[in-house]
Write a protein that holds these residues in place. Structure first.
Motif, PDB file in Angstrom:
ATOM      1  N   GLU A 366      34.865  67.896  11.944  1.00  0.00           N
ATOM      2  CA  GLU A 366      34.284  67.073  12.799  1.00  0.00           C
ATOM      3  C   GLU A 366      32.776  67.605  13.088  1.00  0.00           C
ATOM      4  O   GLU A 366      31.771  66.696  13.203  1.00  0.00           O
ATOM      5  N   ALA A 370      29.345  65.507  11.637  1.00  0.00           N
ATOM      6  CA  ALA A 370      28.367  65.006  12.703  1.00  0.00           C
ATOM      7  C   ALA A 370      26.918  65.476  12.105  1.00  0.00           C
ATOM      8  O   ALA A 370      25.915  64.800  12.380  1.00  0.00           O
ATOM      9  N   LYS A 401      37.793  58.289  14.840  1.00  0.00           N
ATOM     10  CA  LYS A 401      37.035  59.240  15.130  1.00  0.00           C
ATOM     11  C   LYS A 401      36.010  60.056  14.449  1.00  0.00           C
ATOM     12  O   LYS A 401      34.760  59.928  14.517  1.00  0.00           O
ATOM     13  N   ALA A 404      33.422  57.376  13.267  1.00  0.00           N
ATOM     14  CA  ALA A 404      32.628  56.743  14.237  1.00  0.00           C
ATOM     15  C   ALA A 404      31.344  58.126  14.403  1.00  0.00           C
ATOM     16  O   ALA A 404      30.472  58.228  14.668  1.00  0.00           O
ATOM     17  N   LEU A 405      31.941  59.422  13.967  1.00  0.00           N
ATOM     18  CA  LEU A 405      31.119  60.459  13.856  1.00  0.00           C
ATOM     19  C   LEU A 405      30.142  60.452  12.641  1.00  0.00           C
ATOM     20  O   LEU A 405      29.198  61.284  12.391  1.00  0.00           O
ATOM     21  N   ARG A 487      28.665  56.568  17.566  1.00  0.00           N
ATOM     22  CA  ARG A 487      28.986  57.721  18.345  1.00  0.00           C
ATOM     23  C   ARG A 487      29.038  57.267  19.890  1.00  0.00           C
ATOM     24  O   ARG A 487      29.908  57.886  20.622  1.00  0.00           O
ATOM     25  N   LEU A 490      32.471  57.009  21.605  1.00  0.00           N
ATOM     26  CA  LEU A 490      33.377  58.193  21.662  1.00  0.00           C
ATOM     27  C   LEU A 490      32.830  59.092  23.096  1.00  0.00           C
ATOM     28  O   LEU A 490      31.673  58.870  23.213  1.00  0.00           O
ATOM     29  N   LEU A 503      28.028  67.146  18.125  1.00  0.00           N
ATOM     30  CA  LEU A 503      28.755  66.140  17.785  1.00  0.00           C
ATOM     31  C   LEU A 503      27.972  65.006  17.893  1.00  0.00           C
ATOM     32  O   LEU A 503      28.297  63.684  17.209  1.00  0.00           O
ATOM     33  N   ILE A 505      27.834  63.139  20.805  1.00  0.00           N
ATOM     34  CA  ILE A 505      28.615  62.294  21.879  1.00  0.00           C
ATOM     35  C   ILE A 505      28.372  62.752  23.163  1.00  0.00           C
ATOM     36  O   ILE A 505      27.856  63.844  23.404  1.00  0.00           O
TER      37      ILE A 505
END
Length: 510
Positions: A366, A370, A401, A404-405, A487, A490, A503, A505
């Protein structure tokens, strides 16, 4: 009396086979099914007994027992509580004190490091920005993996027809943003490879050969096959490259960043020997580095050598492990001409890896994705390369997720094994897989039926695809391309400001 170390350390095993003898009918199914000899028949006593220290917790005997008289439990015996010296560490020392060898394991990191997927929530639309009903409105999951141009130019022909003028680099068309990760023939058997290939063709995605070469039986699936070129160059030939849909240069993998691979010689039978192009019974050792790659310039030479060998018709990927400087590395790889970069997080599974390396090297996927997506966008080259995320993808929510990252698509490996019966007993390296997945023993391998396995894998992908559409709909998004790097959809829970910043977010409530 002096007790042998092999006796007292054997008592500290992980699992206990609880058998109700009054219900046992002595059918010997459990004896025949256990490749580790955790169930044995005591002929003199006329009973089936258990050798608890041999049990790996695969649950094969429990699942097939006709009278349900077997239950596999965690060993109830406990060590004295100690915050620093946990039972896991004590048992590992016992093992190494007895053998003097490197501790091996399989199938991903099991330590309780923070899982960022579980700390990220998906934001949903409500009144002013209504959601989309995926059952009644079109939802697009198709994505293309490959280098994209900065802009598209069109021209009008003499007949008035509008035609695309911009030349597009080779692309992989994926009907779903889910591909099957690299698992080599040898580490897994031909039945599982074929099931992956059949599923990839059925659902419109791709499977990866890993570094074990491509068995002749699987050549018909070439249009849905990604072949790998690793440091050992096993099975690599012009025919092998030409049969594929794409080529992947493996630099590293999440389960063991910075080290090579090893398939023991006892697993190299005639079929594997012909496929990998090595002698029967010889160890297949992949060096840690490619001995012709010591710089980005060297990597560029290999990328274009592979493109040249395939007439520039196939995209070339580069796979790296997620490490602290993945973003800078990815930037160099993109500039070296790669069409896609695969980033494999530290939760990635593998057939065999040193325990200490699996549990202590690498970073979560993750954070890596990102960071890479951020840097490539900042440098204005994000369109020049696709990003594929791997390492610990467990379900459709993880897929949503990570896209989206910043990822374009994901690789799944352990999830695919679980779909066909794997119980994550983490003994793949023994070659005795009770479910017939990571073994080349003909007696065990036949336990995996190709058609049934392909059906289960197809069902898994279809189920995830439906759930992805549902989650896209509730976010008010109708195309997977609109989800990539989005992002804003999220929110984090229980994360530090530093983690939220990496990240990219916001915290829940913002």
């Amino acid at each position: 009396m002096v007790m042998s170390s092999s006796l007292w350390t054997d008592n500290f095993h992980d699992f206990y086979v609880d058998r109700e003898q009054e219900r046992c009918i002595q059918c010997l199914v459990c004896v025949r099914q256990c490749p580790y000899e955790a169930n044995v028949y005591r002929e003199a006593a006329g009973v089936v007994d258990s050798v608890h220290k041999n049990c790996t917790g695969c649950h094969r005997c429990e699942s097939l027992c006709p009278t349900r008289c077997i239950t596999i439990r965690t060993n109830p015996s406990e060590f004295r509580p100690h915050a620093n010296w946990q039972p896991r560490e004590i048992k590992n020392i016992y093992k190494q004190a007895r053998t003097g060898g490197v501790l091996l394991t399989s199938t991903g990191c099991e330590l309780p490091y923070p899982n960022y997927f579980d700390r990220i929530l998906i934001d949903a639309c409500q009144v002013t920005n209504p959601s989309i009903d995926p059952l009644r409105e079109p939802m697009e999951l198709r994505t293309y993996i490959g280098r994209k141009p900065e802009k598209l130019e069109f021209e009008r022909t003499e007949t008035g027809e509008v035609r695309l003028k911009t030349e597009i680099a080779p692309q992989l068309k994926c009907e779903v943003p889910i591909l099957f990760s690299a698992m080599s023939y040898g580490a897994v058997n031909l039945n599982f490879c074929e099931a992956l290939a059949m599923t990839a063709k059925e659902v419109g995605t791709y499977w990866n050969t890993g570094e074990g070469g491509l068995h002749r039986k699987l050549y018909p699936y070439g249009d849905h096959t990604i072949v790998q070129c690793a440091s050992g160059r096993f099975g690599v030939s012009k025919t092998y490259l030409g049969t594929s849909a794409a080529i992947e240069i493996k630099i590293g993998q999440g389960a063991k960043p910075g080290i090579g691979g090893h398939l023991p010689g006892e697993k190299v039978n005639r079929d594997i020997s012909e496929t990998r192009m090595i002698p029967v019974g010889s160890d297949a050792i992949s060096p840690a580095p490619h001995h012709d790659i010591y710089s980005i310039e060297d990597l560029r030479q290999l990328i274009f050598a592979l493109k040249e060998a395939t007439d520039y018709e196939k995209p070339v990927f580069v796979k790296i492990a997620a490490v602290h400087n993945s973003a800078a590395i990815a930037s160099g790889i993109a500039r070296a001409g790669a069409d896609a970069i695969v980033i494999d997080g530290f939760r990635g599974g593998t057939g065999a890896t040193p325990l200490m390396i699996r549990d202590n090297v690498g970073i979560p996927i993750e954070l890596a994705i990102a960071a890479v997506d951020d840097l490539l966008r900042a440098q204005g080259i994000r369109n020049e390369v696709s990003l594929i995320a791997a390492g610990g993808i467990r379900n459709s929510a993880d897929v949503v997720k990570i896209i989206a990252l910043g990822a374009d698509a994901v690789y799944i490996g352990t999830a695919a094994k679980i779909a066909v019966g794997c119980t994550v007993c983490q003994r793949c390296y023994t070659g005795k897989c009770p479910w017939g997945i990571t073994t080349n023993d003909p007696r065990l391998a036949k336990r995996l039926n190709v058609e049934i396995a392909a059906e289960q894998l197809t069902n898994l992908i279809h189920g995830w695809a439906h759930e992805i559409k549902e989650m896209m709909g509730l976010m008010g998004i109708n195309a997977i391309e609109s989800l990539r790097g989005n992002r804003e959809r999220l929110r984090g829970v229980g994360l530090t400001d530093r983690e939220l910043n990496i990240l990219g977010i916001k915290h829940a409530g913002e």
